[in-house]
Enzyme design. Structure first.
Site, mmCIF file in Angstrom:
data_model
loop_
_atom_site.group_PDB
_atom_site.id
_atom_site.type_symbol
_atom_site.label_atom_id
_atom_site.label_comp_id
_atom_site.label_asym_id
_atom_site.label_seq_id
_atom_site.Cartn_x
_atom_site.Cartn_y
_atom_site.Cartn_z
ATOM 1 N N HIS A 128 -3.523 7.368 1.738
ATOM 2 C CA HIS A 128 -3.866 5.983 1.421
ATOM 3 C C HIS A 128 -5.174 5.661 2.157
ATOM 4 C CE1 HIS A 128 -3.946 1.764 0.944
ATOM 5 N NE2 HIS A 128 -3.571 1.477 2.185
ATOM 6 N N CYS A 162 0.813 -1.218 0.000
ATOM 7 C CA CYS A 162 0.000 0.000 0.000
ATOM 8 C C CYS A 162 0.848 1.271 0.000
ATOM 9 C CB CYS A 162 -0.949 0.005 1.191
ATOM 10 S SG CYS A 162 -1.984 -1.458 1.227
ATOM 11 N N ASN A 192 -10.078 -0.529 0.340
ATOM 12 C CA ASN A 192 -8.633 -0.329 0.274
ATOM 13 C C ASN A 192 -8.115 -0.940 -1.030
ATOM 14 O OD1 ASN A 192 -5.859 -0.473 0.562
ATOM 15 N ND2 ASN A 192 -5.911 -1.201 2.675
HETATM 16 O O1 UT7 Z 1 -3.443 -0.849 3.648
HETATM 17 C C1 UT7 Z 1 -2.411 -1.315 4.451
HETATM 18 C C2 UT7 Z 1 -2.537 -0.777 5.789
HETATM 19 N N1 UT7 Z 1 -3.697 -1.385 6.432
HETATM 20 C C3 UT7 Z 1 -4.088 -0.921 7.589
HETATM 21 O O2 UT7 Z 1 -3.498 0.037 8.072
HETATM 22 C C4 UT7 Z 1 -5.210 -1.620 8.311
HETATM 23 C C5 UT7 Z 1 -5.177 -1.251 9.765
HETATM 24 N N2 UT7 Z 1 -6.099 -1.992 10.590
HETATM 25 C C6 UT7 Z 1 -7.435 -1.797 10.565
HETATM 26 O O3 UT7 Z 1 -7.941 -1.077 9.749
HETATM 27 C C7 UT7 Z 1 -8.260 -2.454 11.635
HETATM 28 O O4 UT7 Z 1 -7.405 -3.022 12.589
HETATM 29 C C8 UT7 Z 1 -9.252 -3.525 11.092
HETATM 30 C C9 UT7 Z 1 -10.394 -2.868 10.352
HETATM 31 C C10 UT7 Z 1 -8.517 -4.486 10.181
HETATM 32 C C11 UT7 Z 1 -9.841 -4.334 12.262
HETATM 33 O O5 UT7 Z 1 -10.469 -3.440 13.184
HETATM 34 P P1 UT7 Z 1 -10.160 -3.547 14.744
HETATM 35 O O6 UT7 Z 1 -11.002 -2.569 15.397
HETATM 36 O O7 UT7 Z 1 -8.663 -3.388 14.914
HETATM 37 O O8 UT7 Z 1 -10.648 -5.007 15.098
HETATM 38 P P2 UT7 Z 1 -9.843 -6.268 15.671
HETATM 39 O O9 UT7 Z 1 -8.932 -6.832 14.622
HETATM 40 O O10 UT7 Z 1 -9.216 -5.900 16.973
HETATM 41 O O11 UT7 Z 1 -11.025 -7.281 15.929
HETATM 42 C C12 UT7 Z 1 -12.066 -6.988 16.846
HETATM 43 C C13 UT7 Z 1 -13.102 -8.085 16.752
HETATM 44 C C14 UT7 Z 1 -12.520 -9.500 16.829
HETATM 45 O O12 UT7 Z 1 -13.417 -10.287 17.601
HETATM 46 P P3 UT7 Z 1 -13.100 -10.614 19.156
HETATM 47 O O13 UT7 Z 1 -11.764 -11.303 19.145
HETATM 48 O O14 UT7 Z 1 -13.040 -9.274 19.830
HETATM 49 O O15 UT7 Z 1 -14.240 -11.470 19.558
HETATM 50 C C15 UT7 Z 1 -12.589 -9.964 15.390
HETATM 51 O O16 UT7 Z 1 -12.687 -11.367 15.297
HETATM 52 O O17 UT7 Z 1 -13.819 -8.008 15.504
HETATM 53 C C16 UT7 Z 1 -13.839 -9.308 14.902
HETATM 54 N N3 UT7 Z 1 -13.882 -9.137 13.458
HETATM 55 C C17 UT7 Z 1 -15.034 -9.040 12.772
HETATM 56 N N4 UT7 Z 1 -16.326 -9.084 13.136
HETATM 57 C C18 UT7 Z 1 -17.254 -8.938 12.187
HETATM 58 C C19 UT7 Z 1 -12.851 -9.026 12.604
HETATM 59 N N5 UT7 Z 1 -13.307 -8.853 11.353
HETATM 60 C C20 UT7 Z 1 -14.659 -8.859 11.424
HETATM 61 C C21 UT7 Z 1 -15.683 -8.730 10.471
HETATM 62 N N6 UT7 Z 1 -16.962 -8.759 10.893
HETATM 63 N N7 UT7 Z 1 -15.429 -8.526 9.160
#
Ligand code: UT7
Length: 318
Positions: free
Chosen positions: A245, A114, A275
């Site tokens: 980005h 990215c 993205n």
């Molecule tokens: O382009 C390159 C650079 N990319 C980035 O910079 C991406 C940066 N990261 C992010 O944008 C975020 O971290 C995400 C959008 C990927 C994830 O958001 P988050 O708030 O950091 O969530 P998390 O990974 O901490 O997950 C929280 C919860 C988890 O469940 P538990 O363990 O709390 O029960 C995940 O399993 O959300 C769950 N989860 C989902 N639930 C419903 C993860 N993906 C999904 C989903 N739908 N699609």
């Protein structure tokens, strides 16, 4: 002194749109979760005929038209893509053949993910400043839908397909004021794409530790803004537009706050496109140029962040 300046922009988005509601039927997710955590409502997904080079050609031709430059006057092609159609020849070479301009240097940057567009943009700027090359076509083109695991809800909801292009040309006045590139391989495990088995290519998909990446992005990009402004003896108030980005609306929000910019001074395509990796910055720039929001003479802060980790910025007088 020779400088480089943006002569034209162009973009291409696949016809097919996949909404969050469509994704609810594929993986265990909800529209609410995706919207709240990322800001994404929908993304474009390439059909079989919409390849990386095909999208790059459309975006490139649009940028050349806007610049008023014929393909024959392009002196170099640089394509950034994590999803090339072939390992080699490069997408840039495939594109060169389509443009019928054999002879000029053409190469891809594949691993900067990215951040790839900022790397390509910076390299193009250095070549033009060195005075030997006049016009460079810089393109980010991605079919992310072919490298995500459609069973992994933590990644498949994030990405989209598309291409964006910029024609950079030599000028007496500085358009590109400065570019800044960095990388830190100690975070190699936070976001990566394995090569896959040679017998079964394309088997592997993106692996990401999203929440770690999120924190790294916010911290790193804040410092990058300070570095970019200091290099140009500018203040936050000198910036007219943030062209970031498009990874997560919460990251974009935090970056706008760091620059004291309201969101209507930020090019946002994430909601409609997801993205698109190295295509996201030129896609967002092209949209804001074509709808008249970004005007000649304005100061743009461009930034990209991705696997590597790799990150980069450019300060531009459009
Ligand atoms: O382009 C390159 C650079 N990319 C980035 O910079 C991406 C940066 N990261 C992010 O944008 C975020 O971290 C995400 C959008 C990927 C994830 O958001 P988050 O708030 O950091 O969530 P998390 O990974 O901490 O997950 C929280 C919860 C988890 O469940 P538990 O363990 O709390 O029960 C995940 O399993 O959300 C769950 N989860 C989902 N639930 C419903 C993860 N993906 C999904 C989903 N739908 N699609």
């Amino acid at each position: 002194m020779t400088y480089s300046t943006i002569l034209g922009t162009g973009s291409y988005l696949p016809e097919k749109i996949l909404t969050n509601f469509d994704l609810e039927k594929i993986v265990d997710t909800t529209n609410e979760w995706i919207l709240e955590r990322t800001g994404i409502q929908q993304r474009h997904v390439a059909a079989e005929h919409e390849t990386t080079v095909m999208m790059a050609e459309h975006a490139g031709r649009a940028a050349l038209n806007q610049a008023g430059i014929k393909p024959a006057n392009i002196d170099m092609i640089i394509v950034s893509s994590t999803t090339p159609d072939l390992v080699f020849p490069s997408t840039a070479c495939l594109l060169q053949e389509r443009f019928g301009i054999a002879g000029c240097p053409a190469f891809d940057l594949n691993g900067s993910a990215c951040a790839g567009f900022m790397y390509a943009f910076s390299i193009a700027d250095q070549y033009i400043r060195a005075g030997k090359i006049k016009n460079i076509l810089v393109i980010g083109s991605e079919v992310m839908s072919r490298i995500v695991d459609w069973k992994d809800r933590s990644t498949c909801v994030l990405f989209g397909d598309g291409a964006g292009a910029i024609v950079l040309g030599a000028s007496k006045e500085p358009g590109i004021l400065s570019t800044h590139l960095h990388a830190d391989g100690t975070h190699k495990d936070v976001l990566y794409l394995p090569l896959g088995s040679r017998k079964t290519p394309n088997l592997e998909s993106i692996k990401m530790v999203g929440n770690q990446l999120f924190k790294l992005a916010v911290n790193t990009l804040g410092n990058l803004f300070d570095e970019t402004l200091a290099a140009n003896h500018m203040k936050k108030s000198d910036i007219d537009w943030l062209v970031p980005h498009q990874a997560n609306m919460r990251i974009i929000d935090a970056m706008a706050k760091k620059l004291n910019l309201p969101l209507d001074r930020v090019t946002i395509t994430l909601d409609k496109q997801g993205n698109t990796s190295s295509a996201s910055i030129p896609l967002a720039l092209d949209q804001a140029v074509r709808d008249g929001r970004i005007q000649r003479g304005q100061i743009l802060m461009m930034e990209g962040f991705g696997g590597g980790l790799a990150w980069g910025s450019a300060l531009v007088r459009y």
